[in-house]
Motif scaffolding. Structure first.
Motif, short mmCIF file in Angstrom:
data_model
loop_
_atom_site.label_atom_id
_atom_site.label_comp_id
_atom_site.label_asym_id
_atom_site.label_seq_id
_atom_site.Cartn_x
_atom_site.Cartn_y
_atom_site.Cartn_z
N GLY A 35 -9.25 3.70 8.76
CA GLY A 35 -9.15 4.99 9.45
C GLY A 35 -8.90 5.82 8.45
O GLY A 35 -9.01 6.12 7.29
N GLN A 36 -9.45 7.67 8.77
CA GLN A 36 -9.78 8.28 7.94
C GLN A 36 -7.92 9.56 8.42
O GLN A 36 -8.33 9.55 9.82
CB GLN A 36 -10.61 8.89 7.87
N SER A 37 -8.06 9.92 7.47
CA SER A 37 -7.82 11.93 8.34
C SER A 37 -8.61 12.75 8.89
O SER A 37 -9.88 13.27 8.69
CB SER A 37 -6.92 12.66 6.68
N ARG A 66 -3.11 6.90 14.54
CA ARG A 66 -1.48 6.73 13.94
C ARG A 66 -1.93 7.14 12.71
O ARG A 66 -2.35 8.52 11.86
CB ARG A 66 -1.58 5.67 13.86
N PRO A 67 0.34 8.29 12.87
CA PRO A 67 0.90 8.79 11.36
C PRO A 67 0.35 8.14 10.40
O PRO A 67 0.39 6.89 9.98
CB PRO A 67 2.07 9.03 11.84
N GLN A 68 -0.23 8.79 9.50
CA GLN A 68 -0.07 8.30 7.97
C GLN A 68 0.54 8.36 7.00
O GLN A 68 0.98 8.52 6.40
CB GLN A 68 -1.84 8.75 7.57
N THR A 127 3.45 5.06 5.01
CA THR A 127 3.09 5.79 3.46
C THR A 127 4.38 4.67 2.86
O THR A 127 5.31 4.14 2.70
CB THR A 127 3.15 6.85 2.88
N ASN A 128 3.99 4.88 1.12
CA ASN A 128 4.67 4.17 0.41
C ASN A 128 3.63 5.19 -0.84
O ASN A 128 3.58 6.35 -1.08
CB ASN A 128 4.48 2.88 -0.08
N SER A 129 4.85 4.88 -2.28
CA SER A 129 4.66 6.04 -2.81
C SER A 129 3.00 5.15 -3.57
O SER A 129 2.99 6.51 -4.74
CB SER A 129 5.63 5.22 -4.82
#
Length: 222
Positions: A64-66, A88-90, A95-97
């Motif tokens: 996926g991409q934004s 889908r939400p990114q 997300t993580n650090s």
């Protein structure tokens, strides 16, 4: 003493020859064979399932991409470019650090439990944004219309697909933003909806990159 040294040398020589043969077979010949078979039978998949538009590669159908607007001065999080279908939400839900906004350094999603107050608030905020963004003149999105994949990320955070329900939900917005008839955009979604793999594995899905590539062609040809 000399006999022992000679025997050891022979063993070392045999071991070295075995190492060289195994390296040649498993490190050179086998990879070349498999690569050749893959290139001959499945060239698209072997090369990363690349998607092209206007004669250039625009991404992989597997990742996926934004589709966001450029950051404004002082802005930390970009706003979605609503003329495109959104995946889908990114940000936040997957997300993580290290991995944010489909950055491919590391894949992974939030480790918060389903009853986490923070996660629940994220979902509520995401749902409100989906309703707001996709409610256009003459068409209002109801809370019950919002599918789960519109407000949650996948386990990897890199899912390239969305459900047909989420794609359908975006049709009126896409039509309005691009000056297209609703039925033309709906036909586009229907054409890019894939059935379950082998008829029973997984769920029906729509690849966002391929859908947006087709949308760009439709807008250009208008």
């Amino acid at each position: 003493m000399n006999t022992s040294v000679t025997h050891t040398a022979r063993l070392l020589g045999a071991g070295l020859r075995a190492l060289l043969v195994l390296t040649l077979v498993t490190g050179v010949l086998y990879p070349l064979l498999i690569t050749g078979i893959a290139q001959g039978l499945f060239p698209g998949r072997a090369n990363g399932s690349e998607t092209e538009a206007n004669g250039r590669v625009v991404g992989s159908a597997l990742i996926g991409q934004s589709y966001n607007l450029p950051l404004k001065e002082g802005q930390q999080t970009p706003e979605p470019d609503l003329k495109w279908f959104q995946g889908r939400p990114q940000n936040g839900l997957g997300t993580n650090s290290v991995n944010t906004q489909y950055d491919l350094i590391l894949s992974g999603a939030t480790n918060r439990s389903a009853d986490s107050a923070e996660l629940v608030q994220w979902v509520r905020d995401a749902k409100a944004a989906v309703i707001r963004d996709n409610s256009v003149g003459g068409h209002t999105v109801k809370p019950s219309d919002v599918p789960a994949d519109a407000v949650t990320s996948s386990g990897s955070g890199l899912d390239p697909d969305i459900s047909p329900a989420y794609a359908d939900l975006q049709v009126h917005r896409i039509a309005e933003r691009n000056g297209l008839p609703v039925e033309h955009v709906q036909n586009l979604v229907d054409e890019h909806t894939e059935s379950r793999t082998l008829g029973f594995l997984g769920e029906p899905r729509v690849n966002v990159l391929e859908l947006n590539t087709a949308l760009e062609r439709l807008v250009t040809e208008r």
